[in-house]
Structures are given as structure tokens and as C-alpha cells.
Design an enzyme around this catalytic site. Sequence first.
Site, short mmCIF file in Angstrom:
data_model
loop_
_atom_site.label_atom_id
_atom_site.label_comp_id
_atom_site.label_asym_id
_atom_site.label_seq_id
_atom_site.Cartn_x
_atom_site.Cartn_y
_atom_site.Cartn_z
N ASP A 137 0.83 -1.21 -0.03
CA ASP A 137 0.15 -0.02 -0.03
C ASP A 137 0.73 1.37 -0.03
O ASP A 137 2.15 1.07 -0.02
CB ASP A 137 -0.91 -0.07 1.04
CG ASP A 137 -0.35 0.11 2.54
OD1 ASP A 137 0.99 0.23 2.59
OD2 ASP A 137 -0.80 0.14 3.55
N ASP A 169 1.37 4.67 2.47
CA ASP A 169 0.90 5.44 3.44
C ASP A 169 1.47 6.94 3.51
O ASP A 169 2.59 7.18 3.35
CB ASP A 169 1.50 4.55 4.80
CG ASP A 169 1.51 3.28 4.58
OD1 ASP A 169 0.30 2.67 4.89
OD2 ASP A 169 2.47 2.38 4.50
N ASP A 203 -3.38 4.67 2.47
CA ASP A 203 -3.72 5.16 3.92
C ASP A 203 -3.30 6.78 3.97
O ASP A 203 -2.16 7.25 3.73
CB ASP A 203 -2.93 4.56 4.94
CG ASP A 203 -3.54 3.05 4.84
OD1 ASP A 203 -4.75 2.82 4.41
OD2 ASP A 203 -3.05 2.06 5.64
P1 UTP Z 1 2.36 -1.14 6.57
O1 UTP Z 1 1.43 -2.21 7.16
O2 UTP Z 1 1.89 -0.42 5.38
O3 UTP Z 1 3.79 -1.97 6.19
O4 UTP Z 1 2.58 -0.16 7.73
P2 UTP Z 1 4.84 -1.54 5.39
O5 UTP Z 1 6.23 -1.42 6.09
O6 UTP Z 1 4.31 0.00 4.65
O7 UTP Z 1 4.90 -2.50 4.32
P3 UTP Z 1 4.11 -2.66 2.92
O8 UTP Z 1 5.22 -2.40 1.94
O9 UTP Z 1 3.04 -1.70 2.99
O10 UTP Z 1 3.77 -3.93 3.13
C1 UTP Z 1 3.61 0.71 8.01
C2 UTP Z 1 3.79 1.14 9.08
O11 UTP Z 1 2.80 1.81 9.72
C3 UTP Z 1 2.41 1.12 11.15
C4 UTP Z 1 2.90 -0.16 10.77
O12 UTP Z 1 3.05 -0.68 12.22
C5 UTP Z 1 4.22 0.08 10.03
O13 UTP Z 1 5.22 0.31 10.98
N1 UTP Z 1 0.84 1.44 11.11
C6 UTP Z 1 0.05 0.49 10.25
C7 UTP Z 1 0.16 1.82 12.17
O14 UTP Z 1 0.84 2.59 12.93
N2 UTP Z 1 -1.06 2.14 12.22
C8 UTP Z 1 -1.98 1.39 11.26
O15 UTP Z 1 -3.15 1.64 11.37
C9 UTP Z 1 -1.35 0.61 10.32
MN MN Z 2 2.64 0.49 3.68
#
Ligand code: UTP
Ligand code: MN
Length: 522
Positions: free
Chosen positions: A353, A355, A446
Site C-alpha cells: 500500500d 502510507d 492510507d
Molecule cells: P504497513 O502495513 O503499510 O507496512 O505499515 P509497510 O512497512 O509499509 O509494508 P508494505 O510495503 O506496505 O507491505 C507501515 C507502518 O505503519 C504502521 C505499521 O506498524 C508499520 O510500522 N501502522 C500501520 C500504524 O501505525 N497504524 C496502522 O493503522 C497501520
Molecule cells: Mn505500507
Amino acid sequence: MKAGLLGYWNNAAASVTRELRLDRMTLPLRKRQRPGHPPDLALISQAPLRFPEIGIFLVEKRMGSSRRAFLAKLARTKGFRVEEMYNDTVTHVVSEQNTRAEVCEWLEARSGHVVGNVPIVLDVSWFTESMGVAAPVEIEPRHYLVTEPSSVALEEECVAVPVYACQRRTPLSNQNQRFTDALETLAEEASFGSNEGRSLAFSRAASVLRSLPYALTRLEELNSLPGFGSHSKKVLQDMLEEGTSVEVQQVLHSERYRTLKLFTGIFGVGKKTAYRWYQEGLRTLDDLRKQEKKLNREQEAGLLHYADLNRPVSRPEADKVEELMQDVFLQFLPGAIVTLAGGFRRGKESGHDVDFLITHPEEGKEVGLLMNAVSWLSSQGLMLYHHMRKNSYNERWEMTTHASKGRMDHFESCFSIFKLNIQSEATISSSVVTEKTRSWKAVRVDLVIVPFAQYPYALLGWTGSKHFERELRRFAVHERKMILNSHCLYDTTQKAGLPAHCEEDIFAHLGLEYVPPSQRNA
Ligand code: UTP
Ligand code: MN
């Protein structure tokens, strides 16, 4: 304003397709600076001198000029006197990864001061601990630099891998991929069975191997590494001796694991739901489609866009989404700061995803922004699905408990499936547009709105990796009696929140060496 955006949008959609076909190296230079770092408040706030009797000099050798400049700034905001040049008023020389002899030689070469006159020469640990409590900590023997590197100490240093992942540097390149994949499979299988302790043990072992700069070749090498229980060792032994682990292969081929993997790959489906469906006898996506009443709105959208959402998002695609988000948020709120977090900030070339954290230096300005931006994106047909969450952060209870109650944070957020305009090769070469050559791709995005004062904690929390974050929080509690989350760092001893202008401040409060995002792939 909206007409302007729309105009941009049409151009942008065209340029997405152009740029996606180009090699990354040939992409045009970005117009805007990418705000990968939080805004530097340290530049704004310069605290009055609180410890005039102490004069710190930071040794640049091995520390590097940018880290040195950052640490100097940090110390000044906490009321310390830091001297740019070595001079007679320096009382504390602070160095990183040098012996005392090396520091003396280096100083002599630069300042002409003779070795004997050098004042206290300390390891950077004294400095970071002092920054953590915003006062000079008492010097203990461990803070002094050794005179000569003893060969035993050097050897120990070479093999000593710290216990917590947040004390290690873990680059993207993984020398032990096949071993870590195997251990992660077992970790996932254990978590599917709600055995979190067992899952964590496999994850920790995998994380240690990921941080090694060499490939594991002998089982004995594990003896000097932390985090390997008998089960992990057995798996690695099998792989080293037989080339494969029968246990891992069995898991990978088991109907249970394959089904749960398939179901948890649906946006909106967690482990518990997946397991329930498995127990009810459901096995395929078609089984689910036939039982539509079982799905909520989020899962329905997840199922609809299953194929797209299970294809990795590439870096150019993430860049494109970033560019669009920058424009949208800046149009609605000039001065807004939009930061790409998650795996892409750690340097990953693909992810599941994209973020984003969004903030504004003037706290309060961010209120209402998400609603405006998301409404506009929806009105343009760019949101295939979204759900919003209100800000539910309560400073009082957040600082006195672990309190997240299953949620990672309480920011106002939007979890969406975004319609990213792309143009595939096939569309360009053929006038026949089939489903395969359609000009858009569903991408999980997100959006998280962060009040400025909480921005460094949010950035740290959302940069990941998940294991790195978990370890940071575990380290904070067990080693420092502090509670870290994406909103604040709370010191239970002082009963006070610890302020931070940037991520580096948080590491300093925790008495940890700063780990840059690219080294957080634990
Ligand atoms: P992600 O699940 O997107 O992982 O969360 P990532 O490392 O970006 O991996 P990919 O490439 O998308 O698979 C990113 C960070 O945001 C935190 C997670 O703990 C992770 O450290 N996070 C995610 C939150 O703090 N809150 C959430 O609701 C979701
Ligand atoms: Mn991510």
C-alpha cells in the site's frame, strides 16, 4: 481552486502514464522537495544556555558531518553549549566509534593541541543519555573511550548483535532471504493459530538474520546470536544440512495455511475472520462471492479489487500517488506537509500500500482538511472505496496506559482504495482495450492526519517496519520504563511526556543510536 485542480488532474493523469513507462533514472527532476523529514523545529527554538560550565565538542570522524550537525543542534535546544571548533573552553569531547588514541590523534592533527591536554573524551552514549534527560548525566566508567582497541573487545564487538531490533541496523538487502522466508512462514502460521508468543519468537529470529551482513553458513554461528530458540535452530539446521525444511514445506502446502493466506489477502479481512471462514468450510474467493451476505462493505471492495491489491505497488506508482496527494492537500491547505511513510520511506521498491502522513506547522489548521480532500477525490471518481476514522486521541489516558485497545493509533485517518490512472504498454500498442489493458489500477492508500506536535512520533510509528516498531516499544518499556506510541513518548519515572522536534529526538530520549529509515527493515 477546484477548477485548477481538475485541470491539473487531467494533465497529471496523462503524465502518470508517460512517467510510468520511463526508467526511474530518466524521470524528470521533481518540482517539489520531498518532505521525507519532519520539519526542523530545532532551527526555530534555541533554548537559553543551561549548563555554561560544560563545553561539548563533537568529533566528526566516523560520526559524519550531518549527524554531527544534527546532534549539535539537538544539544543546543536542550541548553547545552556546543563548540564548533575545538578550543580551551571545551570540557567534554564526544566521539562515536573511535578509540581515545584515535580521537587524540585526530584532534592533534586539526587543532595542534597536544594529546595530554585533551579533556574528558567520552563515548556518544554519554551524550545521548544526557539528551534523554535534558541534563548532563554523571560520567560512569562505561562512558570513557578505551585507550587502545583490545583485540578481544574488537572480536566481541564484531559478533555482538544487540538483542532489540531497534538497536540494530537492518538494510533492505537481506543476505539470508531463504532462511528469513522460512522463519516468517512459521511465524505467520503460528499467528493464524493465535499463538502470538510462538509467532513472535520466529519473527525475532528472522529479524536477527535479516540484520546480518553475511549469509549464514554454519549452525554454530547461531551460538553467538540472540533470539534463537530450539525450534528456530532446528529449522535452520534442516535447511543448512538438507537444503530445505520439511516442516516449512508442509505448512506452505497445507490447505489451512493456503486458505488463510488467500483470505487475509483480502482488504478488510483479519486473521480471526479468515479463520472463522476456514472453519466454516470456505476455501476459495468464489466460495466467498457466493456468500455475499457475509461480507461488510470494506471486504466487498477488497474482494472486488483482489487481483490489483495483491499486485505490489511499484515505486513509480507510489511516487505518482504522492505527487497527486501533495497537490490535493496543498490546494486545500497551503503549507500542508504530506509525507510518504511506510516501506517506501525505508527505501523499498514496492509495497502492499502507500502510507501518507499529513500535517501543518500551525496546529489546528489540519482540522477539516481530510474531509475536504477526500470529498474532492471522491467527486472525481478517484476513490473506489474509503472509510474514515475520527481523531480519538485522549492525552490523559494515552499517557498513563498502553491503552490503544487493539488500535495502533488514534489519528484521524482515511483507509482507501484509490483509482490510480496508468497506461499499460498494451494500451499504447493496441487500440483494443480489454480488461487486461485498462488504464487504471486499484491501489491501497492510507491517509493519516497528524497534529504537528505529534508528528515526529507518528512519522516514527508509521515508517515501520512493523517488527522495528514493536521492538522500539518493547525496548522503551522494558529498558527505559517509557511508553512509546505514535502520539507521544511518556516517561513513567518522571511522569511526563518527552517532547520531540524530530525522530532523532525520540531515539535520543530512549538512549538509542539514531537508526535512519533505510536501516529499519528489521
Ligand atoms: P504497513 O502495513 O503499510 O507496512 O505499515 P509497510 O512497512 O509499509 O509494508 P508494505 O510495503 O506496505 O507491505 C507501515 C507502518 O505503519 C504502521 C505499521 O506498524 C508499520 O510500522 N501502522 C500501520 C500504524 O501505525 N497504524 C496502522 O493503522 C497501520
Ligand atoms: Mn505500507
